[in-house]
Design a protein around this motif. Structure first.
Motif, PDB file in Angstrom:
ATOM      1  N   VAL A 170      86.017 -15.701  41.974  1.00  0.00           N
ATOM      2  CA  VAL A 170      85.161 -17.066  42.144  1.00  0.00           C
ATOM      3  C   VAL A 170      85.123 -16.987  40.413  1.00  0.00           C
ATOM      4  O   VAL A 170      84.610 -16.319  39.977  1.00  0.00           O
ATOM      5  N   SER A 171      85.822 -18.324  39.544  1.00  0.00           N
ATOM      6  CA  SER A 171      85.477 -19.071  38.694  1.00  0.00           C
ATOM      7  C   SER A 171      84.722 -20.244  38.177  1.00  0.00           C
ATOM      8  O   SER A 171      84.939 -20.854  39.592  1.00  0.00           O
ATOM      9  N   ASN A 220      91.249 -22.262  35.391  1.00  0.00           N
ATOM     10  CA  ASN A 220      91.927 -21.306  34.603  1.00  0.00           C
ATOM     11  C   ASN A 220      91.588 -19.860  34.607  1.00  0.00           C
ATOM     12  O   ASN A 220      91.648 -18.783  34.086  1.00  0.00           O
ATOM     13  N   PHE A 221      90.404 -19.483  35.335  1.00  0.00           N
ATOM     14  CA  PHE A 221      89.230 -18.271  35.736  1.00  0.00           C
ATOM     15  C   PHE A 221      89.209 -17.787  34.127  1.00  0.00           C
ATOM     16  O   PHE A 221      89.433 -16.317  34.090  1.00  0.00           O
ATOM     17  N   ASP A 222      88.899 -18.318  33.171  1.00  0.00           N
ATOM     18  CA  ASP A 222      88.693 -18.071  31.806  1.00  0.00           C
ATOM     19  C   ASP A 222      87.427 -16.631  32.147  1.00  0.00           C
ATOM     20  O   ASP A 222      87.375 -15.497  31.636  1.00  0.00           O
ATOM     21  N   GLU A 268      83.568 -11.205  41.955  1.00  0.00           N
ATOM     22  CA  GLU A 268      84.525 -10.981  42.493  1.00  0.00           C
ATOM     23  C   GLU A 268      84.320 -10.386  44.086  1.00  0.00           C
ATOM     24  O   GLU A 268      83.105  -9.302  44.193  1.00  0.00           O
ATOM     25  N   PHE A 269      84.769 -10.006  44.682  1.00  0.00           N
ATOM     26  CA  PHE A 269      84.737  -9.391  46.231  1.00  0.00           C
ATOM     27  C   PHE A 269      86.111  -8.345  46.892  1.00  0.00           C
ATOM     28  O   PHE A 269      87.726  -8.769  46.712  1.00  0.00           O
ATOM     29  N   THR A 270      85.741  -7.432  47.740  1.00  0.00           N
ATOM     30  CA  THR A 270      86.944  -6.427  48.035  1.00  0.00           C
ATOM     31  C   THR A 270      86.945  -6.927  49.308  1.00  0.00           C
ATOM     32  O   THR A 270      85.606  -6.793  49.915  1.00  0.00           O
ATOM     33  N   TYR A 320      88.160 -20.329  43.151  1.00  0.00           N
ATOM     34  CA  TYR A 320      88.696 -19.548  44.387  1.00  0.00           C
ATOM     35  C   TYR A 320      89.759 -18.970  44.643  1.00  0.00           C
ATOM     36  O   TYR A 320      91.050 -20.366  44.899  1.00  0.00           O
ATOM     37  N   ARG A 321      90.481 -17.840  44.300  1.00  0.00           N
ATOM     38  CA  ARG A 321      91.670 -17.383  44.527  1.00  0.00           C
ATOM     39  C   ARG A 321      92.122 -15.916  45.330  1.00  0.00           C
ATOM     40  O   ARG A 321      90.937 -15.438  44.837  1.00  0.00           O
TER      41      ARG A 321
END
Length: 374
Positions: free
Chosen positions: A297-298, A302-304, A309-311, A331-332
């Motif tokens: 998640v940003s 461009n997720f600088d 973060e999740f798993t 998110y991606r």
């Protein structure tokens, strides 16, 4: 004869070298045509009766003559290897059929076999080497003929009769740890061969012709290759020892398939709008063979900067509201393999924040002013 495949700097010319041109795939070659390969270049020639020639780098091969007798289907093929090296695979032929390759120092006549012929390379100018992997090759020079059996080689110097055949180095054995399916890089390892000064490793296409992709000469009995060097799902590898005289030994083969990465998760095309102070729910489609999913998640596409973060093993995730989401939320998702290759990240998706309309904000402001006044 047909030029079925080539790679790198390959040219052909008919009689006059000044007329050389770049060939086309599946090009028919006329009698009198010469094929030339440059550095790190290969070519495969196929004959009507199924014989196959693989030309190695820095080689020059002339098509002298080809004839066919219709009555008994007897083929006669004569080639001239001016310089370089070729690998020949010739099927069992009728008694009257002949397949010959001339070099400046000898003639190699084939009777249903697979062999390698080198002519005048490097410091061995004027010397031809015949290495027989299968069947028998008759090597003729200075009115003397030697039959070279499977597993033997013979040297012939210009102006001299053939030497006595010598046994080839034994074929290497691939290590048991070399897997048939690998994600890359491809790791190869084999047992050292007695008498080998170095090793030759060929990568080959996984088809009937087994065209050469590349060749490597190695000082150790192991090698690592980047999978980006190959366009196919599976590749064959051939390894052999090379002795101090440059004679190459018997060959060991290994077929390895490149493990493909998982498909990227398909995220929901229109994620739900989120309101401040409420949780954010994101969803994606299940990927077959995925063990889990990794979510980033940003605040930018461009997720600088990564917010969170999740798993997870699920195909959805609830994000507790965070004030930073007011600045944007993207998110991606990546599919994670238990064994093998993880997927690429999914398409980036934006969660739009559904803020209160200006009219509603004005109404609330008037309400609180009146409430305080009372």
């Amino acid at each position: 004869m047909t030029l079925s495949y080539y790679k790198g700097d390959v040219t052909v010319f008919y009689q006059d070298p000044a007329s050389s041109e770049i060939p086309t795939f599946q090009q028919k070659l006329a009698i009198g045509t010469t094929v030339v390969t440059g550095e790190e270049s290969f070519a495969t020639l196929i004959f009507e009766d199924g014989a196959l020639i693989q030309m190695e780098p820095n080689s020059e091969l002339l098509l002298d003559s080809i004839s066919t007798t219709q009555q008994d289907q007897a083929f006669t093929s004569q080639l001239h290897l001016n310089t370089g090296a070729v690998n020949a695979r010739v099927p069992e032929r009728r008694p009257k059929s002949r397949f010959q390759i001339r070099t400046p120092s000898a003639i190699a006549a084939v009777r249903g076999t697979e062999y390698r012929l080198t002519a005048g390379k490097n410091e061995n100018s004027g010397v031809s080497i015949t290495e027989v992997l299968e069947g028998t090759v008759g090597v003729d020079a200075q009115q003397s003929t030697v039959d070279v059996e499977e597993g033997f080689s013979v040297k012939t110097a210009e102006g001299l009769p053939p030497e006595q055949p010598k046994p080839l180095l034994s074929a290497p054995e691939f290590a048991a740890a070399v897997k048939d399916i690998q994600p890359g890089p491809i790791e190869l390892k084999w047992q050292p061969v007695d008498g080998a000064e170095q090793y030759r490793l060929d990568s080959l296409k996984d088809n009937e012709q087994a065209e050469l992709i590349n060749s490597y000469f190695l000082s150790s009995a192991e090698f690592s290759l980047d999978v980006t060097d190959f366009n196919d799902d599976c590749v064959r590898f051939a390894v052999r020892g090379v002795d101090a005289d440059g004679v190459q030994g018997l060959v060991a083969y290994k077929r390895i398939c490149i493990e493909q990465p998982l498909d990227s998760p398909a995220v929901i095309a229109k994620p739900k709008l989120s309101k401040p102070d409420l949780d954010v729910e994101i969803d994606w489609q299940m990927v077959e063979a995925a063990d889990s999913y990794f979510v980033q998640v940003s605040n930018s596409d461009n997720f600088d900067v990564i917010y969170q973060e999740f798993t997870t093993t699920e195909t959805s995730l609830v994000l507790p509201w965070d004030p930073s989401f007011e600045n944007g939320l993207y998110y991606r998702v990546q599919a994670i393999a238990l064994e093998g290759v993880d997927s690429e990240f999914s398409q980036t998706r934006e969660i739009k924040v559904d803020r209160l309309p200006k009219k509603a904000l004005l109404t609330w402001s008037v309400f609180w002013v009146l409430f305080v006044a009372l």
